[in-house]
Design an enzyme around this catalytic site. Structure first.
Site, PDB file in Angstrom:
ATOM      1  CB  SER A 243     -17.859 -35.462 -69.365  1.00 39.85           C
ATOM      2  OG  SER A 243     -18.300 -34.418 -70.221  1.00 39.85           O
ATOM      3  CE  LYS A 244     -10.863 -38.441 -70.810  1.00 39.33           C
ATOM      4  NZ  LYS A 244     -10.226 -39.534 -71.559  1.00 39.33           N
ATOM      5  NE  ARG A 245     -20.348 -34.647 -73.638  1.00 39.92           N
ATOM      6  CZ  ARG A 245     -20.557 -35.829 -73.098  1.00 39.92           C
ATOM      7  NH1 ARG A 245     -19.916 -36.886 -73.568  1.00 39.92           N
ATOM      8  NH2 ARG A 245     -21.383 -35.980 -72.073  1.00 39.92           N
TER       9      ARG A 245
END
Length: 461
Positions: A243-245
């Site tokens: 994910s972007k995290r």
């Protein structure tokens, strides 16, 4: 004919997951002699990002993925989607929904409290026609929802997953046309895939459970559905969905870090596919020649950045020397290092390339050829040792008359009676700033006799 589409939303930069979808689209199209089509799915105006479309197109081109048709923009086709939405209403396969956001939120909250699936409660599904017409006449805001069938098992035949069965009771009456007149993904994708004669829909696994809605739309509109291909998830090192995290996984970010397009393509191709042999390094043409969905895995693919670094290093070392040198010049300019001596610069790059996994690393692995060396107290102890000083003295006296660096290094060792670490370590340290590194003849060749003498004189007592 095989016709596949890459259909990103302009909501940001092209990330590596999107690149993989585009890559498999492209590879399959080329393998089958088909067409690779670019479609921009820009119907969600709330998520539109200025410049995202240009970034998507430029990123594809930098990766060598040239599209045969497009780009087509869904925002320019609103009348087409509305036409089919109204047709579905006339057929009884869709309906007007006048529920407010507050009403939907309250219904969702009640469902959560009762531990029920959060779905649209079908409040407007069976509204009397008179009430529908009255609401429309009053100008009440509405959306159009697809009426999903009850108690039906949808069977999906997927090229990667085989036969998948999904119970319609798990599915929502999806919005297909929003109150702003824009379609949702579900209607727009189905309409466009049909009108563009898309033969295979290749997309991420996360869309698998939306596929029954799309199959139902095809059935309602009397169209033949495409062949479905749902790709495995890309996972982080903890085996969770990437994910972007986890960081910036855009194509642009990786190019900025110093990865080569060829290495990125090679690495991304192996995130879910393999050529059924031991070959790990291959170009785009090889992928196109070998690609098939039979070799795409069901299981998620782990994103291993160390593997990407290794692969990038392999590509750096395989590059044409002049091409690589031209590519790396900007890093020396940024570091304000004078590389005007082209012959010396090429020799430096030829040495440095063997140590690189990322392009910007070239300056740390090259600056010692251009800048004055600095030594620690430990370095100086080695440089000032009696045997080291004897080696430096011999070089200063005899190097000016040297014709063959390779032979000179051997002769010096033999005449001095000094060899191994006692010979090579201090000499390399004096010339290169590190006791490990390139062979002495290579260092002498790059530095030249005058610069080599200057460096040796600096460490003489």
């Amino acid at each position: 004919m095989v016709r596949v589409r890459f259909a990103p939303s302009p909501t940001g930069k092209l990330h590596l997951g999107g690149l993989r979808t585009a890559l498999y689209d492209y590879a399959y199209a080329k393998n089958q002699g088909g067409k690779f089509i670019l479609r921009i799915e820009d119907t969600d105006q709330t998520r539109f990002v200025e410049g995202a479309t240009e970034n998507l197109i430029n990123s594809l081109k930098m990766m060598g993925l040239d599209f045969d048709e497009g780009p087509t923009f869904q925002s320019q086709r609103l009348d087409i989607y509305k036409k089919y939405a109204l047709q579905l209403i006339e057929q009884g396969d869709a309906y007007y929904c006048f529920c407010t956001q507050k009403e939907l939120d309250l219904a969702r909250q009640r469902q959560k409290e009762l531990k029920l699936p959060t779905k649209y409660p079908e409040t407007c599904r069976n509204l009397p026609q008179e009430e529908v017409e009255k609401n429309l006449a009053q100008g009440l805001p509405y959306v159009i929802r697809l009426a999903m069938p009850k108690d039906k098992d949808f069977v999906i035949f997927d090229k990667v997953r085989g036969k998948v069965k999904i119970d319609s009771s798990l599915l929502d009456d999806q919005v297909i046309l929003k109150s702003d007149g824009f379609p949702t993904y579900h209607l727009a994708a189905v309409v466009d895939d049909h009108l563009m004669e898309i033969s295979h829909v290749i997309r991420g696994e996360e869309w698998l459970y939306s596929t029954p809605k799309h199959i139902h739309l095809y059935d309602c509109l009397g169209w033949k559905p495409p062949i479905w291909v749902h790709l495995p998830l890309i996972l982080n090192e903890n085996k969770a969905k990437l994910s972007k995290r986890d960081g910036d996984f855009s194509v642009g970010a990786y190019l900025e870090k110093g990865y080569l397009p060829q290495a990125i393509i090679n690495f991304v191709a192996l995130l879910g596919w393999n050529p059924k042999n031991e070959q790990e390094i291959f170009d785009l043409q090889y992928l196109c020649d070998k690609f098939s969905f039979k070799a795409v895995n069901k299981a998620g693919a782990v994103f291993d950045e160390r593997k990407l670094e290794w692969m990038n290093g392999q590509y750096i070392r395989k590059m044409d020397l002049q091409e690589l040198a031209d590519l790396l010049k900007k890093y020396f300019i940024e570091a304000e290092i004078d590389i005007s001596d082209e012959q010396k610069y090429l020799k430096v790059i030829d040495v440095a390339k063997d140590y690189l996994v990322l392009l910007p690393q070239v300056v740390p692995h090259s600056k010692m050829f251009y800048q004055e060396l600095e030594f620690t107290d430990e370095d100086l102890a080695l440089l000032h040792a009696q045997e080291s000083q004897a080696v430096f003295g011999y070089y200063l006296e005899n190097l000016p008359n040297c014709e063959d660096y390779e032979q000179f290094v051997k002769t010096a060792s033999a005449e001095l009676g000094i060899k191994g670490k006692a010979y090579f370590f201090p000499l390399r340290l004096a010339l290169f700033g590190n006791s490990s590194g390139p062979n002495i003849p290579i260092l002498l060749d790059i530095l030249g006799k005058e610069e080599s003498k200057k460096r040796l004189e600096k460490v003489m007592l």
